[in-house]
Design an enzyme around this catalytic site. Sequence first.
Site, PDB file in Angstrom:
ATOM      1  N   GLU A 113      -2.859 -59.224 -42.227  1.00  0.00           N
ATOM      2  CA  GLU A 113      -1.998 -59.908 -43.188  1.00  0.00           C
ATOM      3  C   GLU A 113      -1.641 -58.931 -44.303  1.00  0.00           C
ATOM      4  OE1 GLU A 113      -3.544 -63.498 -44.973  1.00  0.00           O
ATOM      5  OE2 GLU A 113      -1.658 -63.875 -45.982  1.00  0.00           O
ATOM      6  N   GLY A 163     -10.665 -59.350 -50.780  1.00  0.00           N
ATOM      7  CA  GLY A 163     -11.950 -60.045 -50.651  1.00  0.00           C
ATOM      8  C   GLY A 163     -12.346 -60.354 -49.212  1.00  0.00           C
ATOM      9  N   ALA A 164     -11.427 -60.975 -48.487  1.00  0.00           N
ATOM     10  CA  ALA A 164     -11.761 -61.391 -47.130  1.00  0.00           C
ATOM     11  C   ALA A 164     -10.492 -61.840 -46.421  1.00  0.00           C
ATOM     12  CB  ALA A 164     -12.765 -62.541 -47.156  1.00  0.00           C
ATOM     13  N   MET A 165     -10.627 -62.090 -45.112  1.00  0.00           N
ATOM     14  CA  MET A 165      -9.445 -62.454 -44.337  1.00  0.00           C
ATOM     15  C   MET A 165      -9.791 -63.512 -43.309  1.00  0.00           C
ATOM     16  SD  MET A 165      -6.254 -62.048 -43.770  1.00  0.00           S
ATOM     17  CE  MET A 165      -5.468 -63.090 -42.556  1.00  0.00           C
ATOM     18  N   GLU A 166      -8.917 -64.526 -43.247  1.00  0.00           N
ATOM     19  CA  GLU A 166      -9.200 -65.738 -42.472  1.00  0.00           C
ATOM     20  C   GLU A 166      -8.781 -65.664 -41.002  1.00  0.00           C
ATOM     21  OE1 GLU A 166      -6.795 -65.497 -44.928  1.00  0.00           O
ATOM     22  OE2 GLU A 166      -5.004 -66.653 -44.394  1.00  0.00           O
ATOM     23  N   ASN A 167      -8.788 -64.478 -40.368  1.00  0.00           N
ATOM     24  CA  ASN A 167      -8.394 -64.382 -38.955  1.00  0.00           C
ATOM     25  C   ASN A 167      -9.003 -65.510 -38.128  1.00  0.00           C
ATOM     26  OD1 ASN A 167      -7.535 -61.602 -39.650  1.00  0.00           O
ATOM     27  ND2 ASN A 167      -9.742 -61.300 -39.793  1.00  0.00           N
ATOM     28  N   GLU A 210     -12.091 -68.935 -46.979  1.00  0.00           N
ATOM     29  CA  GLU A 210     -11.621 -68.438 -45.673  1.00  0.00           C
ATOM     30  C   GLU A 210     -11.816 -69.499 -44.601  1.00  0.00           C
ATOM     31  OE1 GLU A 210      -9.888 -65.914 -46.070  1.00  0.00           O
ATOM     32  OE2 GLU A 210     -10.734 -65.278 -47.987  1.00  0.00           O
ATOM     33  N   HIS A 232      -9.114 -72.101 -44.732  1.00  0.00           N
ATOM     34  CA  HIS A 232      -7.835 -71.634 -44.180  1.00  0.00           C
ATOM     35  C   HIS A 232      -7.657 -72.047 -42.722  1.00  0.00           C
ATOM     36  CE1 HIS A 232      -5.581 -69.397 -47.093  1.00  0.00           C
ATOM     37  NE2 HIS A 232      -6.471 -68.447 -47.290  1.00  0.00           N
ATOM     38  N   GLU A 261      -2.075 -70.346 -49.730  1.00  0.00           N
ATOM     39  CA  GLU A 261      -3.029 -69.797 -50.699  1.00  0.00           C
ATOM     40  C   GLU A 261      -3.299 -70.751 -51.863  1.00  0.00           C
ATOM     41  OE1 GLU A 261      -4.906 -67.723 -49.809  1.00  0.00           O
ATOM     42  OE2 GLU A 261      -3.878 -66.554 -48.273  1.00  0.00           O
TER      43      GLU A 261
HETATM   44  N1  B3K Z   1      -5.177 -64.208 -46.778  1.00  0.00           N
HETATM   45  C1  B3K Z   1      -5.966 -63.091 -47.220  1.00  0.00           C
HETATM   46  C2  B3K Z   1      -5.235 -62.158 -48.104  1.00  0.00           C
HETATM   47  C3  B3K Z   1      -4.488 -61.107 -47.395  1.00  0.00           C
HETATM   48  C4  B3K Z   1      -3.961 -60.086 -48.361  1.00  0.00           C
HETATM   49  C5  B3K Z   1      -3.082 -59.123 -47.684  1.00  0.00           C
HETATM   50  N2  B3K Z   1      -2.627 -58.066 -48.552  1.00  0.00           N
HETATM   51  C6  B3K Z   1      -7.199 -63.532 -47.919  1.00  0.00           C
HETATM   52  C7  B3K Z   1      -7.174 -64.886 -48.478  1.00  0.00           C
HETATM   53  O1  B3K Z   1      -6.428 -65.227 -49.359  1.00  0.00           O
HETATM   54  O2  B3K Z   1      -7.908 -65.689 -47.993  1.00  0.00           O
HETATM   55 ZN    ZN Z   2      -6.533 -67.266 -48.956  1.00  0.00          ZN
END
Ligand code: B3K
Ligand code: ZN
Length: 877
Positions: A128, A268-272, A305, A308, A327
């Site tokens: 992302e 911080g983190a990513m919700e894959n 996360e 999400h 977000e």
């Molecule tokens: N969705 C990601 C953020 C990605 C940032 C990319 N530059 C984390 C979050 O908001 O949960």
């Molecule tokens: Zn987020």
Amino acid sequence: MSEQNPSAIYLKDYKVPEFLIDKTELTFDLDETQTIVTSRLHLRRNPESNSATAPLVLDGGEDVKLIGVAIDTYELPKEEYSLVNDKLIITATPNEFILTCETLIEPQNNTKLEGLYRSSSMFCTQCEAEGFRHITYYLDRPDVMSVFTTTIIGDESKYPVMLSNGNEIERGKTEEGKTFVTWNDPFPKPAYLFALVAGDLNVINDTFVTMSGREVALQIYTEPHNIDKVDFAMDSLKRSMKWDEEVYGREYDLDIFMIVAVDDFNMGAMENKGLNIFNSSCLLASPKTTTDDAYLRVEAVVAHEYFHNWSGNRVTCRDWFQLSLKEGFTVFRDQSFSADTHSSVVKRVEDVSFLKTAQFAEDAGPMAHPIRPASFIEISNFYTLTIYEKGSEVVRMIHTLLGEEGFRKGSDLYFERHDGQAVTCDDFVAAMEDANDVDLSQFKRWYSQAGTPRVTVTDEYDEASKTYRLHMSQMTPPTPGQPTKLSLHIPVKVGLVSANNEPLSFVYEGNTHDETVLHLKDAEQTFVFENVTEQPVPSLLREFSAPVKLNYDYSTEQLLQLMSGDADGFNRWSASQQLAVNELNQLIVQYQAGQTLSEETQLLKGFATLLSDKTLDPAMVALILALPSQAYMSELAEEIDPHGIKAARKHLRELIAKGLEQEFKVAYETNTTDGPYEATAEQIAKRSLKNAALAYWVAAGSDEAASVAVRQYRNADNMTDQFAALSIIVNFDLPEADELLNAFYEQWKHEALVVIKWLMLSAAREQENGLANVKSLMEHPNFDIKNPNKLRAVIGGLGQNTQAFHNLDGSGYAFLADQIILMNKRNPQIASRLCTPLTRWQRMEPELSGLMKAQLERIAGEDLSKDVYEVVSKSLA
Ligand code: B3K
Ligand code: ZN
């Protein structure tokens, strides 16, 4: 800035994709020097597109090398495709076909930390917003959703763990003796939710039984030396899963949910989907190495996360202009979760304090934008406090307008209507409207207007008729590209307080209330309250019911009264802040005029009452005792004088400290926690008051307090107490400062996250040679410029170091600009974020303003990444 400046893209130009990708099959052959990615994309023309002949245009990146491309079994010769501006263009295609693409990438040389890259010994991804195009050619946009099957091939001795989204469906050996693992994610998703991890990792396993009785396997992976620090994250995950079922009726969908911690991560983190990837700073926690604040952050980010999975993954964004759809909503959800888990008032104060300091500043600067921007140059620059925090406030206002039940009806309809779709903020509001049969059309202006509205309130009381009137007016200041603004629909929650501090009931629109929500919709509006038995003190904007700047001319007595007795805990804090702001502003004026600073403060009275009230939550007392920060005072200032603010804060802190020395000593002594460390609301509250009291006690200057601080440092059995003591010792420059700062490093040099705290505290330390010290930190063997956490710690610390950063010789700003120029190409996302302090140049006092501007101009002279270009050019516009 460069020969061809990057251009903006606009929301109004949105078009549906020409092609859809029903299935995406990926194979990664991982290797230390080159990784080969083979993709098989099951493409077809989008029936919703009005062109039957449009070329296929796939997004790519300068770091992706195309080896070969085929349509079905036909290998395309060079003249049948072209590569223009990193895009792969194929003019003639069938209506439905499989496109096979082979690309070569070098994750080991990827310093931007987007796409596939190496962190320590592992491979990981961050896609992302537009990272996937740095892996292979693709329709890298969130409205193209596809079912992914991913095969990872690697050397098992180096990468015993190989993960991707969804479920593992196959595993075996290749002819060359490498291991392969195949993953399938049945839920169609955009490429930004794709993830891959490979490395020598340890895991903890747990399970969660969903409300419908399905068992979900939960796994958290870290490098071996950190696996003892993920129990709290696992517990937070299970509590989040339960909360989302109870509060939103949302159940987890896959059979497995995995989280992986990596050290090098841009945010911080990513919700894959099914495979969250976390910055280790937002996942690891242990009493000895982690402060209470960091524990709370881990809990909040794990929840964010996880949430999400519905607000973001099952229902995603149509385009990146809609980022706040996922977000803002998800921040609102994680804030509510934390509020339910701990104290809701404390949580609200913390969130609002952050919003008013940082988001308001953003909204008043050159990068101001609505929560749904109309244009951007680089989407990475729009992961902002406005999208996240103000976005959450907008969702919260909808919640306030509809009530708990109405909001739930709206969210149920939203999830039901749009499950599996990529949608817009308008769709979200429409679901809220339809489920509740309300009209939110004026309210929707919050999505398109930037800037913090100002609400000015005056009042009058008529003794004879027992009528009380509140006159309110609203005005949103101009922001870049938006010179004039329309009136917003602003919910203002109010209550009335009597002279002896009791809630005063009133009749409003025919009903009797203790508290009500007023709907301010016009530029000017009067609200009439009847049956008001005495002249009240208005308690306005309770719980901070709207993200606005409120102006009401409260007297000191009224503020003291609200502070000690308002029924709304949030407004008690708010009144104390206002009182302190008023006093600090007076001190700043005196400082600037070269006068002796006043020795009187009204806060003594308020704080004394507070400290003696045993019924109060210690966490709340600690928050009220905290003086408005340097950053918040800067945000409020017409013209920012960092040195004046610093001097005023120091002076006021000492006055309070000396005036209540005994009380602080008692508060310190009575708020010790018994038993082993726990990150519970109760213990956290006590530690926060204990350490706030210690800071004041030391500020009063006694040897006794200083030795208590040193003793606390030496005896602490947890990082909260150890680091609080160390910070006090360093900030007050006690004689032990050097020795203990070094001892701290020696004790923790093998714990990366503690080293980060040490870097930050050291960089923030105000001393003669502050900047030289910061420079030496960046030469330290344990510093690593490739690690965003460490870089942010040092630069963030410098930003708090008034003497070094705002030095009148301009050296602090020049040093920051050097770092921005250095990072510009290496890691544009980080470089662009480092620019933030300089974007405030127009609000600084003239001398500093000129120095900052000169550095922005120097940066502008470089060949800039899109990220830095956008921030710098908008700041200088
Ligand atoms: N969705 C990601 C953020 C990605 C940032 C990319 N530059 C984390 C979050 O908001 O949960
Ligand atoms: Zn987020």
